[in-house]
Design a protein around this motif. Structure first.
Motif, mmCIF file in Angstrom:
data_model
loop_
_atom_site.group_PDB
_atom_site.id
_atom_site.type_symbol
_atom_site.label_atom_id
_atom_site.label_comp_id
_atom_site.label_asym_id
_atom_site.label_seq_id
_atom_site.Cartn_x
_atom_site.Cartn_y
_atom_site.Cartn_z
ATOM 1 N N ALA A 142 0.831 -1.208 0.000
ATOM 2 C CA ALA A 142 0.000 0.000 0.000
ATOM 3 C C ALA A 142 0.869 1.264 0.000
ATOM 4 C CB ALA A 142 -0.935 -0.010 1.199
ATOM 5 N N HIS A 182 -2.375 7.623 6.782
ATOM 6 C CA HIS A 182 -1.460 6.570 7.226
ATOM 7 C C HIS A 182 -0.024 7.062 7.036
ATOM 8 C CE1 HIS A 182 0.794 2.717 7.059
ATOM 9 N NE2 HIS A 182 -0.066 2.398 8.001
ATOM 10 N N GLY A 236 -10.651 3.695 6.298
ATOM 11 C CA GLY A 236 -10.207 2.881 7.405
ATOM 12 C C GLY A 236 -8.836 3.310 7.890
ATOM 13 N N VAL A 238 -5.625 3.091 10.427
ATOM 14 C CA VAL A 238 -4.975 1.854 10.860
ATOM 15 C C VAL A 238 -5.230 1.549 12.346
ATOM 16 C CG1 VAL A 238 -2.696 2.862 11.357
ATOM 17 C CG2 VAL A 238 -2.858 0.502 10.598
ATOM 18 N N PHE A 266 -6.968 -1.765 3.841
ATOM 19 C CA PHE A 266 -7.734 -2.967 4.208
ATOM 20 C C PHE A 266 -9.223 -2.651 4.352
ATOM 21 C CE2 PHE A 266 -8.156 -2.083 8.788
ATOM 22 C CZ PHE A 266 -7.145 -1.143 8.966
#
Ligand SMILES: Cc1ncc(COP(=O)(O)O)c(C=O)c1O
Length: 467
Positions: A142, A182, A236, A238, A266
């Motif tokens: 990713a 992220h 989403g 982490v 994910f």
């Protein structure tokens, strides 16, 4: 031919059967393989003039290192966001090594691997219920998918501002907006020369949330007075799997001029859960999406893919074209993956995904996703009811973020996690959330069942009572 090579050429069956025997022995006892081991310094090693040959090398590896391989492919490895590998994915991965294709082009002379990658992207678009106006490709993780998508985003903003960043570099800065990106997206900004510190932080919703505050987002957009920018949103996070309101962002996208990237490494798999699919409403309006293969798709490392809208094809080529190789032809006439993403030479990365999607179909994946979510909910309920633990956030999907309760919770949480991981029966990773030390358990393995949750609940009770 070198004597050792010649011998291995003649006994390739033996070498590969020995390899499979070793791998199968690991897989067949995966449930009892420790989830972590103590590793001392690696031995000093020197390159011998005469090698051992394949068979003896396998034996040497087995004797020295096999016992140090942890059960990261197993059902109770809940650290990071680590998926396992389905049997069909393993078959595809092993064959990808055996065939050793260099996946490049879908036309003319060459091999079929790029066409199979196209097919796999189509299967994935079906799985994620995304329209076919996205084009996709495989990269190593990713992080690289975020890098690829944000690279094209950078070219898009440049184009809006009259720059060709791919050719001329950045001649003026611009803004990147995000709430809780992220760390890999921040790393991508750094690799792209956009600057990891240059993110305009949008507020998150009140009440311990990691999701973007849409009102603040719109205000910040208005503050840019029509300047084009990049928005990195979360499908989403982490830590707590909080989703930005993608439907609301889709509406903003219709009003303002920006590149919309979603990191759904994910969380994208929530589409397969009837109780969670609403979280992705509107995501088809994004310009680019990152999803990992080696997480919830349960294919071996290294696998992730990007989806980028076909309308940005030219910008993608401007970003990644391998322009000084005339033997490869015109990048727009002759499709070749090397003009669309960072790597030039590429492993046949799509094959494990093609195998597993073909083998288990939508229903197979739906069952994995819903079972994993049910496991996370069960673990969350246990934590909520236990007076020695506290949930740091509600269980929103497949991740449980928790800590110890009571006095000295911070230091006790760290000691507890070390002791729990030392059992070798489960593995979780530390985190920080809401100013507190916490623990994350991310459940994305196709083998995990409620029995694993029950086993871990007993272990947690045992370890916490011994503190
Ligand atoms: C939301 C998100 N984005 C990106 C990444 C980076 O993924 P990778 O390690 O595959 O590069 C992760 C990893 O956990 C993630 O959870």
């Amino acid at each position: 031919m070198n004597e050792r090579l010649e011998k291995d050429l003649k006994s390739i069956d033996q070498v590969l059967n020995q390899t499979l025997d070793l791998g199968l022995a690991y897989l067949n006892r995966l449930d009892s393989v420790p989830t972590s081991v103590e590793v001392a310094e690696a031995d000093k090693i020197i390159l011998e003039d005469v090698g051992l040959g394949g068979s003896n090398t396998i034996e040497q590896f087995k004797n020295k290192y096999e016992k140090l391989m942890v059960a990261s492919a197993g059902p109770r490895y809940w650290g990071f966001v680590t998926g396992g590998s389905t049997p069909a994915a393993l078959a595809g991965d092993i064959l990808a090594s055996i065939y050793d294709q260099n996946t490049q082009t879908n036309k003319g002379h060459g091999d079929v691997s790029a066409l199979i990658e196209f097919q796999t992207i189509d299967l994935l678009l079906d799985l994620f219920e995304l329209p076919k106006d996205f084009m996709g490709g495989f990269v190593t993780g990713a992080t690289m998918s975020n890098f690829t998508c944000l690279g094209v985003a950078r070219q898009w903003v440049g184009n809006q501002l009259g720059m060709d960043i791919g050719k001329d570099g950045m001649t003026r800065p611009f803004k990147v907006l995000s709430a809780v990106p992220h760390s890999s997206a921040i790393k991508a900004l750094s690799m792209l020369g956009l600057g990891s510190k240059n993110i305009v932080k949008v507020k998150v919703l009140e009440g311990n949330r990691e999701a973007i505050d849409i009102v603040d987002l719109e205000q910040k957009i208005k503050g840019l007075h029509g300047e084009p920018f990049i928005l990195i949103s979360s499908g989403g996070t982490v830590n707590t799997v909080d989703f930005d309101d993608l439907e609301a962002i889709a509406k903003l996208k219709a009003k303002y001029n920006f590149w919309w990237h979603i990191d759904a490494a994910f969380g994208g798999f929530a589409i397969l859960s009837k109780d969670h699919r609403h979280l992705l409403k509107g995501w088809e309006k994004a310009d680019s999406i990152t999803i990992d293969g080696h997480k919830w798709l349960n294919v071996p490392y290294e696998s992730a893919f990007y989806f980028i809208k076909k309308e940005h094809r030219l910008l993608q080529v401007e970003t990644f074209q391998n322009s000084n190789a005339p033997y490869l032809g015109d990048p727009l006439d002759n499709f070749n993956y090397l003009n669309f993403l960072p790597e030039n030479s590429r492993r046949f990365k799509a094959l494990p995904a093609w195998f597993t999607l073909t083998a288990y179909g939508r229903m197979g994946y739906q069952e994995i996703i819903e079972r994993n979510i049910a496991c996370a909910v069960e673990l969350g309920n246990f934590i909520e009811q236990h007076d020695k633990f506290q949930l740091l956030a509600p269980v929103r999907l497949n991740t449980v973020c928790f800590a110890l309760a009571g006095a000295d919770a911070d230091s006790k949480t760290k000691v507890f996690l070390n002791k729990l991981n030392d059992t070798g029966k489960v593995f979780m990773t530390p985190t920080n959330f809401d100013g507190k030390s916490g623990i994350r358990a991310a459940i994305v393995n196709w083998r995990t069942t409620i029995k694993d949750i029950e086993l871990v609940q007993s272990l947690m009770t045992e370890v916490v009572s011994g503190l």
